[in-house]
Design a protein around this motif. Sequence first.
Motif, short mmCIF file in Angstrom:
data_model
loop_
_atom_site.label_atom_id
_atom_site.label_comp_id
_atom_site.label_asym_id
_atom_site.label_seq_id
_atom_site.Cartn_x
_atom_site.Cartn_y
_atom_site.Cartn_z
N LEU A 20 0.73 -1.04 -0.08
CA LEU A 20 0.02 -0.10 -0.19
C LEU A 20 0.99 1.32 0.07
N ARG A 97 -5.33 0.98 6.91
CA ARG A 97 -5.41 -0.51 6.61
C ARG A 97 -6.11 -1.08 7.91
N CYS A 127 -9.20 1.00 4.16
CA CYS A 127 -9.08 -0.01 3.43
C CYS A 127 -9.58 -1.30 4.53
N VAL A 136 -4.64 -1.73 -3.37
CA VAL A 136 -3.37 -1.15 -3.95
C VAL A 136 -3.77 -0.02 -4.95
N CYS A 139 -4.84 3.14 -3.18
CA CYS A 139 -3.79 3.94 -2.59
C CYS A 139 -2.93 4.63 -3.67
#
Length: 155
Positions: A20, A97, A127, A136, A139
């Motif tokens: 990320l 995250r 996320c 991904v 980000c």
Amino acid sequence: MASKRLLVIAHVPSPNTQRLCEAVLRGARAEEIEDVETVHRPPLEAGPEDVLAADAIILGTTENLGYMSGALKDFFDRSYYPCLERTQGLPYALYIRAGQDGTGTRRAVESIVTGLRWRAAQDPLICRGEFREDFVQQCEELGMYMAAGLDAGVI
């Protein structure tokens, strides 16, 4: 030499969080962005001098027991007062995250940046749940958005 600096302070304790962070950096360093230098500092290495040299900042953290990572909290503990009166209005973005819902983490970070009087350039990216590949891409878009906005002078 770039005239603007984007600082990325991201806690990356796992291969997925590393991905990320790399995506944020890849987006921020897209070739279309001409006048922005993007610098990454892990939270335990970052300090007030990094923030004072930045024109915008991206914060990345994991959700740890409903809170931000201890590493990011440590960064804020060391940087809050030296930056308090000198970084008001600093544009920032946040990505989390989160294995759960991320709301406690978001609230904790927003409490601190509100005290610093930093300005959110966009809503936080959370996320949530099991790791997904689209995190991904999200980000990477976050990094590109922040750097492009800084490059264009709109954030």
